[in-house]
Design a protein around this motif. Sequence first.
Motif, PDB file in Angstrom:
ATOM      1  N   ASP A  69      25.422   4.925   3.339  1.00  0.00           N
ATOM      2  CA  ASP A  69      26.290   6.278   2.687  1.00  0.00           C
ATOM      3  C   ASP A  69      25.973   7.346   3.921  1.00  0.00           C
ATOM      4  O   ASP A  69      27.012   7.785   4.278  1.00  0.00           O
ATOM      5  CB  ASP A  69      25.895   6.684   1.355  1.00  0.00           C
ATOM      6  N   THR A  70      24.874   7.278   4.191  1.00  0.00           N
ATOM      7  CA  THR A  70      24.586   8.540   4.923  1.00  0.00           C
ATOM      8  C   THR A  70      25.208   8.416   6.431  1.00  0.00           C
ATOM      9  O   THR A  70      25.543   9.460   6.892  1.00  0.00           O
ATOM     10  CB  THR A  70      22.817   8.503   5.554  1.00  0.00           C
ATOM     11  N   PHE A  71      25.321   7.292   6.870  1.00  0.00           N
ATOM     12  CA  PHE A  71      25.885   7.100   8.179  1.00  0.00           C
ATOM     13  C   PHE A  71      27.347   7.197   8.191  1.00  0.00           C
ATOM     14  O   PHE A  71      28.000   7.257   9.180  1.00  0.00           O
ATOM     15  CB  PHE A  71      25.676   5.883   8.992  1.00  0.00           C
ATOM     16  N   VAL A  72      27.863   6.873   7.119  1.00  0.00           N
ATOM     17  CA  VAL A  72      29.291   6.363   7.009  1.00  0.00           C
ATOM     18  C   VAL A  72      30.110   7.795   6.408  1.00  0.00           C
ATOM     19  O   VAL A  72      31.189   8.029   6.799  1.00  0.00           O
ATOM     20  CB  VAL A  72      29.643   5.204   6.227  1.00  0.00           C
ATOM     21  N   LYS A  73      29.348   8.580   5.217  1.00  0.00           N
ATOM     22  CA  LYS A  73      30.246   9.018   4.552  1.00  0.00           C
ATOM     23  C   LYS A  73      31.009  10.203   5.177  1.00  0.00           C
ATOM     24  O   LYS A  73      31.926  10.869   4.940  1.00  0.00           O
ATOM     25  CB  LYS A  73      29.467   9.691   3.444  1.00  0.00           C
ATOM     26  N   ASP A  74      30.184  10.619   6.473  1.00  0.00           N
ATOM     27  CA  ASP A  74      30.795  12.057   7.149  1.00  0.00           C
ATOM     28  C   ASP A  74      31.689  11.609   8.191  1.00  0.00           C
ATOM     29  O   ASP A  74      32.255  12.535   8.955  1.00  0.00           O
ATOM     30  CB  ASP A  74      29.623  12.807   7.606  1.00  0.00           C
ATOM     31  N   GLN A  75      32.103  10.323   8.241  1.00  0.00           N
ATOM     32  CA  GLN A  75      32.785   9.991   9.455  1.00  0.00           C
ATOM     33  C   GLN A  75      34.128  10.158   9.359  1.00  0.00           C
ATOM     34  O   GLN A  75      34.691  10.022   7.971  1.00  0.00           O
ATOM     35  CB  GLN A  75      32.322   8.533   9.918  1.00  0.00           C
ATOM     36  N   PRO A  76      35.017  10.453  10.083  1.00  0.00           N
ATOM     37  CA  PRO A  76      36.564  10.710   9.766  1.00  0.00           C
ATOM     38  C   PRO A  76      37.298   9.509   9.234  1.00  0.00           C
ATOM     39  O   PRO A  76      38.112   9.713   8.588  1.00  0.00           O
ATOM     40  CB  PRO A  76      36.902  10.893  11.499  1.00  0.00           C
ATOM     41  N   PHE A  77      36.939   8.357   9.622  1.00  0.00           N
ATOM     42  CA  PHE A  77      37.610   7.349   8.942  1.00  0.00           C
ATOM     43  C   PHE A  77      37.169   6.917   7.412  1.00  0.00           C
ATOM     44  O   PHE A  77      38.031   6.109   6.967  1.00  0.00           O
ATOM     45  CB  PHE A  77      37.493   6.048  10.016  1.00  0.00           C
ATOM     46  N   ALA A  78      35.983   7.579   7.087  1.00  0.00           N
ATOM     47  CA  ALA A  78      35.740   6.989   5.642  1.00  0.00           C
ATOM     48  C   ALA A  78      36.672   7.393   4.564  1.00  0.00           C
ATOM     49  O   ALA A  78      36.758   6.299   3.640  1.00  0.00           O
ATOM     50  CB  ALA A  78      34.247   7.665   5.533  1.00  0.00           C
ATOM     51  N   PRO A  79      37.327   8.528   4.529  1.00  0.00           N
ATOM     52  CA  PRO A  79      38.003   8.659   3.348  1.00  0.00           C
ATOM     53  C   PRO A  79      39.198   7.980   3.190  1.00  0.00           C
ATOM     54  O   PRO A  79      39.734   7.491   2.254  1.00  0.00           O
ATOM     55  CB  PRO A  79      38.445  10.176   3.612  1.00  0.00           C
ATOM     56  N   LEU A  80      39.898   7.397   4.544  1.00  0.00           N
ATOM     57  CA  LEU A  80      40.856   6.453   4.329  1.00  0.00           C
ATOM     58  C   LEU A  80      40.735   4.995   3.938  1.00  0.00           C
ATOM     59  O   LEU A  80      41.423   4.335   3.408  1.00  0.00           O
ATOM     60  CB  LEU A  80      41.279   6.024   6.117  1.00  0.00           C
ATOM     61  N   LEU A  81      39.279   4.934   4.010  1.00  0.00           N
ATOM     62  CA  LEU A  81      38.904   3.460   3.493  1.00  0.00           C
ATOM     63  C   LEU A  81      37.983   3.148   2.282  1.00  0.00           C
ATOM     64  O   LEU A  81      37.579   2.048   2.059  1.00  0.00           O
ATOM     65  CB  LEU A  81      38.228   2.750   4.835  1.00  0.00           C
ATOM     66  N   ALA A  82      37.700   4.183   1.504  1.00  0.00           N
ATOM     67  CA  ALA A  82      37.148   4.049   0.270  1.00  0.00           C
ATOM     68  C   ALA A  82      37.379   2.903  -0.526  1.00  0.00           C
ATOM     69  O   ALA A  82      38.621   3.002  -0.784  1.00  0.00           O
ATOM     70  CB  ALA A  82      36.656   5.274  -0.350  1.00  0.00           C
ATOM     71  N   GLY A  83      36.815   2.192  -0.940  1.00  0.00           N
ATOM     72  CA  GLY A  83      37.109   0.866  -1.752  1.00  0.00           C
ATOM     73  C   GLY A  83      37.714  -0.315  -1.071  1.00  0.00           C
ATOM     74  O   GLY A  83      37.807  -1.450  -1.742  1.00  0.00           O
ATOM     75  N   ASN A  84      37.998  -0.226   0.315  1.00  0.00           N
ATOM     76  CA  ASN A  84      38.632  -1.375   0.947  1.00  0.00           C
ATOM     77  C   ASN A  84      37.483  -2.484   1.357  1.00  0.00           C
ATOM     78  O   ASN A  84      36.438  -2.033   1.900  1.00  0.00           O
ATOM     79  CB  ASN A  84      39.086  -0.799   2.437  1.00  0.00           C
ATOM     80  N   ALA A  85      37.704  -3.523   0.812  1.00  0.00           N
ATOM     81  CA  ALA A  85      36.880  -4.722   0.762  1.00  0.00           C
ATOM     82  C   ALA A  85      36.430  -4.949   2.312  1.00  0.00           C
ATOM     83  O   ALA A  85      35.383  -5.180   2.715  1.00  0.00           O
ATOM     84  CB  ALA A  85      37.603  -5.989   0.464  1.00  0.00           C
ATOM     85  N   ARG A  86      37.343  -4.989   3.272  1.00  0.00           N
ATOM     86  CA  ARG A  86      36.932  -5.124   4.699  1.00  0.00           C
ATOM     87  C   ARG A  86      36.074  -4.273   5.358  1.00  0.00           C
ATOM     88  O   ARG A  86      35.196  -4.526   5.762  1.00  0.00           O
ATOM     89  CB  ARG A  86      38.250  -5.327   5.636  1.00  0.00           C
TER      90      ARG A  86
END
Lengths: 223, 223
Positions: free
Chosen positions: A151-168
């Motif tokens: 979470d720490t490393f991913v949550k603030d990244q620009p791509f994170a919101p686009l992909l929440a819940g995406n299995a891949r």
Amino acid sequence: MLRMPPGRVRRVIRQAVRGRPRRVRLDNDQRRAQLLALARAAFSDRAYDDVSIDDIAREAKISKGLLYHYFPTKRDLYVAGLREIAADLVQAVTSVPPNLAPIDQARAGLDAYLDHITRHARAYVSLMRGGIGSDPEVAEVVEGVRTQLADTFVKDQPFAPLLAGNARFETTVRGWIGFVEHATIDWCVHQRMSRDDLRELLVEILFGIMKAALPPVFRPTLS
Amino acid sequence: MLRMPPGRVRRVIRQAVRGRPRRVRLDNDQRRAQLLALARAAFSDRAYDDVSIDDIAREAKISKGLLYHYFPTKRDLYVAGLREIAADLVQAVTSVPPNLAPIDQARAGLDAYLDHITRHARAYVSLMRGGIGSDPEVAEVVEGVRTQLADTFVKDQPFAPLLAGNARFETTVRGWIGFVEHATIDWCVHQRMSRDDLRELLVEILFGIMKAALPPVFRPTLS
DNA sequence: TCAACTATTGACTTATGGTCAATACGGACG
DNA sequence: CGTCCGTATTGACCATAAGTCAATAGTTGA
């Protein structure tokens, strides 16, 4: 076998001895903290099975019975120590200055991660190697660390919101955590590169992997 | 406690009983194979500490003493079983048809890997979670599997000869193995995607990662 | 029938995790 | 100063499971 005389009798004997060791009484919190510290040290440099409760009790200069008063099983003692070690690591990584550019955020987090690990190598290994195979509580602690770090490393990244819940995406994040752990352990063992080089490698891989995991439509968004 | 009469006396008793169970004698190899099979099964679905030597002896219908004749310690029995599990996995992955295009080679290997794992999920977990924390022999087996798998996936790739001995590359390969393990375990647990999707993800990540790990000069060589 | 070889036994020892009733210490209160 | 009470502490004890070993039973060949 020689058997110690019962308490009352022994007291009389001891009172006859000059400078006898007085029984040390600590309050609940102090004693608990002491035992936890000893347990962390012991479990960090010996395998679970090579640490006996009697050892720890002896080091703490208390009876085994008292130890069991504070921690009802050996496992509880072990897990309690492990939780502290885990919390320390997460703490180190998450307490990085906020409001950095995404890539610098990742850099800083990984710096904190590697720094903490080099200073607590044994604890890290005993954490990640999961001293007790397939114990659910131990697994829960280790999984918790992984999830929080991810979470720490991913949550603030620009791509994170686009992909929440995406299995891949979710799978890829878990995989990246695995990458970091294995690369780090390899680095600890072989010392093949500088810490800075490793950190840069991990950052590059993070962004490279995320790009590869994105569905093609989103890729232009990134770089 | 009731104590069994010594052998000679018991023989007389047994001879008086119709259809008594004869003592089964197996030769060395058969017995050893039987015990290994039982051990693999037992250690695959229970934790190391939850498997007792007496259990296995009982299942094999032999005495504990005989078991110790074949495997001098519980650990030896465990490690022997683990080695078999490890060999099976490596065997499955390396026995993929040769002479494929590099990317198809990777695809086929990962297919074999995922296939083997789905068919032996418990054994895989007990292998990778490393049933005994920090036992050197166990660690050696697990590391051996990782090294062999890494070699299998990387040795025939076009970029491999350029990079032999390169620290960045070696570390990245180890990391990719970590990625695969964690992504696979996550996939086993959550079942978020099809096996084919996972395999494609792992292939893409392999090539994506290797590209990222290459020193810039070599990158054009790849795609 | 016997002797030699080897698979097999089960009672024993030891180590250690875990339990519990009894005890010692310290403070509060008369 | 005594004495009651709460709680930290003890150590003898139990239970289980790993590991040992001298003795025994089944087999095979002469």
